[in-house]
Design an enzyme around this catalytic site. Structure first.
Site, short mmCIF file in Angstrom:
data_model
loop_
_atom_site.label_atom_id
_atom_site.label_comp_id
_atom_site.label_asym_id
_atom_site.label_seq_id
_atom_site.Cartn_x
_atom_site.Cartn_y
_atom_site.Cartn_z
N GLU A 1 6.27 -2.00 12.38
CA GLU A 1 6.99 -1.56 10.87
C GLU A 1 6.48 0.23 10.68
OE1 GLU A 1 4.18 -2.63 8.44
OE2 GLU A 1 5.84 -3.94 7.29
N GLY B 1 -1.16 -6.03 1.69
CA GLY B 1 -0.47 -4.33 2.99
C GLY B 1 -0.69 -4.23 4.27
N LYS C 1 -7.96 -4.25 -7.03
CA LYS C 1 -7.99 -2.58 -6.50
C LYS C 1 -6.64 -2.46 -6.55
CE LYS C 1 -8.10 0.22 -2.89
NZ LYS C 1 -7.37 0.51 -3.92
N GLU D 1 -1.33 -11.23 2.16
CA GLU D 1 -0.02 -11.22 2.63
C GLU D 1 0.67 -9.66 3.41
OE1 GLU D 1 3.15 -10.04 2.15
OE2 GLU D 1 3.40 -10.37 -0.16
N CYS E 1 7.76 -5.98 2.13
CA CYS E 1 6.86 -5.80 3.24
C CYS E 1 7.56 -6.94 4.34
CB CYS E 1 5.77 -7.10 2.77
SG CYS E 1 6.15 -8.22 1.20
#
Ligand code: NAI
Ligand code: MG
Length: 500
Positions: A403, A246, A193, A268, A302
């Site tokens: 973040e 994500g 997806k 991750e 990331c």
């Protein structure tokens, strides 16, 4: 800050984008969503619709998982390692032949400069060919046991089964290939997806997979939204493993959704990675290094090095130089080959990042470059934020803890090595980290003390398919890259044979 108003490449439009809405790949065929619904994929540099895409939901995920299960139990289960290797190599050749088109699709769909998306060539092709090599290197072991009597004991390494892969939008081409490689190498099957913000490259890669001879159902691609298609995949009782990349918030939902059938999960996730600059560092490389650790891909990385710790005696000079470096970067639409910083992926991401800019100022940090959305000329149409450096940041401020996923650097001052290690580790995350010094003992001490999955010394964000990448703490678990990555897609079976 230099601004580009007229991208030279602006008219480039891959033929893939023309015609009817893009369909989803299920059981080797391109099909519409069961509901008939579609959603738009936008170009974040202009806000314009690139094309529409079939909107997968629970029912489509059901069909795709059934196809993946059937394929897993069908002829694919008899494919020899060499067959899987040959498939991956043919696919890699096709990706290579179409690389510029794929890179352009990424640029149009999620905004990254074309120099960056084209620059990932080595990594993407290297990844596919690394996993192709691995396909013939998977093996069990014969283990000497100590039982009385005569028993032979050995292990088989078997594919874990149907994998649900859910990926973000920040580097679609690299993310998709990082999921396809281990799936095909180990003999798993997959339902992928892609992210709703940037589904196009995944779908084009699906076409190339079929061209390479992918058996029906081995890889299925269902675009759609996270709360519908993503959640259905994460919960599905016939999915054996979810490989997720994500945000940590969605990662937590994935873990909860996995409980129903206790599926395996690898995560991750993001971070708030520290980048530590000692006074003895080579500033000629540390300045651009620290700047690009966070400005690359507009900070939508990331492992972006977002917390910059600079030793007190060079702090003022260093931070000024990083800000000046950021100001020289060319901001604009990614299709322009001179652009170094593209737009953020979406209006929502823009809102999120600008909210952090306001919060940073409100909390008392000083924006010495950037700090507000860029709206000059044509930039107003897209979601542009210039490279931003905040000085006078305190560890407790939200811009130092959360973040942001934008081109925003939070700079802090430190006095000594123990202090900086303690502050660098004072975060729930642990993905990337950087250290800039010529002092080999400092480099070793910090590399050992930092609680993060990667430490880069005198460099940043260097990746190779053979070297494991992943998180400590809330940056996730499991590793991508290297031998350990394959283990995430394999089950170990012990076989005992009584021989006397
Ligand atoms: P996200 O983590 O929600 O999206 C990533 C993928 O998960 C997408 O494919 C999405 O459709 C899917 N997803 C969303 N909700 C789901 C659910 N309930 N079940 C299953 N799948 C689901 O991230 P999003 O919303 O795109 O970005 C928000 C923030 O997350 C960013 O600002 C950034 O801070 C962080 N992020 C971090 C990434 C990283 O690699 N560290 C990547 C993307 C986002
Ligand atoms: Mg898009």
């Amino acid at each position: 800050m230099a601004i580009t108003q007229t991208p030279r490449d602006a008219d480039a439009r891959p033929a893939f984008l023309n015609g009817a809405p893009k369909r989803m790949l299920i059981d080797g065929r391109w099909v519409e969503a069961a509901s008939g619904k579609t959603f738009p994929s936008l170009n974040p540099a202009t806000g314009e619709e690139l094309t529409r895409v079939a909107e997968g939901e629970r029912e489509d995920i059901e069909r795709a998982v059934a196809a993946a299960r059937k394929a897993f139990e069908g002829p694919w289960s008899k494919a020899k390692p060499y067959d899987r290797q040959a498939l991956l190599l043919r696919f890699a050749d096709l990706v290579e032949a179409h690389f510029d088109e794929l890179a352009l699709l990424d640029t149009l769909d999620m905004g990254a400069p074309i120099t960056r998306t084209r620059g990932l060539r080595l990594r993407v092709l290297g990844m596919l060919r690394y996993y192709a090599g691995m396909a013939t290197a998977i093996h069990g072991e014969t283990i000497e046991n100590s039982l009385p009597g005569e028993y032979v004991s050995f292990t088989l390494r078997e594919p874990v089964g149907v994998v649900g892969a859910i990926i973000p939008w920040n580097a679609p081409l690299a993310s998709v290939t990082w999921k396809i490689g281990p799936v095909l190498a180990t003999g798993c099957t997959m339902v992928l997806k892609p992210a709703e913000e940037a589904p196009l490259t995944a779908l084009r890669l699906g076409e190339l997979l079929l061209e390479a001879g992918l058996p029906a159902g081995v890889v299925n691609i269902v675009p759609g939204y996270g709360e519908t298609a993503g959640a259905a995949l994460a919960q599905h009782p016939d999915v054996d493993k979810v490989a997720f990349t994500g945000s940590h918030v969605t990662g937590q939902k994935i873990v909860e959704a996995s409980a129903g059938n206790l599926k395996r999960v690898s995560l991750e996730l993001g971070g708030k990675s520290p980048d530590v600059v000692f006074a003895d560092a080579d500033l000629e490389t540390a300045v651009p290094g620290a700047a690009m650790a966070v400005f690359t891909n507009s900070g939508q990385v990331c492992c972006a090095g977002t917390r910059l710790f600079v030793e007190s005696k060079i702090y003022d000079e260093f931070v000024e130089r990083v800000a000046a470096f950021g100001n020289r970067l060319k901001l604009g639409p990614g299709v322009d080959p001179e652009v170094q910083v593209g737009p953020l992926v979406s209006e929502q991401q823009l809102a999120r990042v600008t909210e952090y800019l306001e919060q940073g100022k409100h909390e008392g940090a000083r924006a010495i470059s950037g700090g507000v959305r860029a709206r000059d000329g044509e930039l107003a149409r897209g979601y542009f934020v210039p490279p931003t450096v905040f000085a006078d940041v305190q560890d407790t401020m939200s811009i130092a803890r959360e973040e942001i996923f934008g081109p925003v650097l939070s700079a802090m001052r430190f006095q000594d090595i123990d202090e900086v290690v303690r502050r660098a580790n004072a975060t729930p995350f642990g993905l990337g980290s950087g250290v800039w010094t010529w002092d080999v003992s400092k480099a070793h001490r910090v590399a050992k003390a930092i609680r993060a999955g990667s430490v880069w010394v005198n460099c940043y964000q260097v990746l190779d398919p053979a070297v494991p990448f992943g998180g400590y703490k809330m940056s996730g678990y499991g590793r991508e890259g290297g031998l350990q990555h394959l283990e995430e897609y394999l089950n170990v079976k012990a076989v005992w044979i009584k021989t006397a």
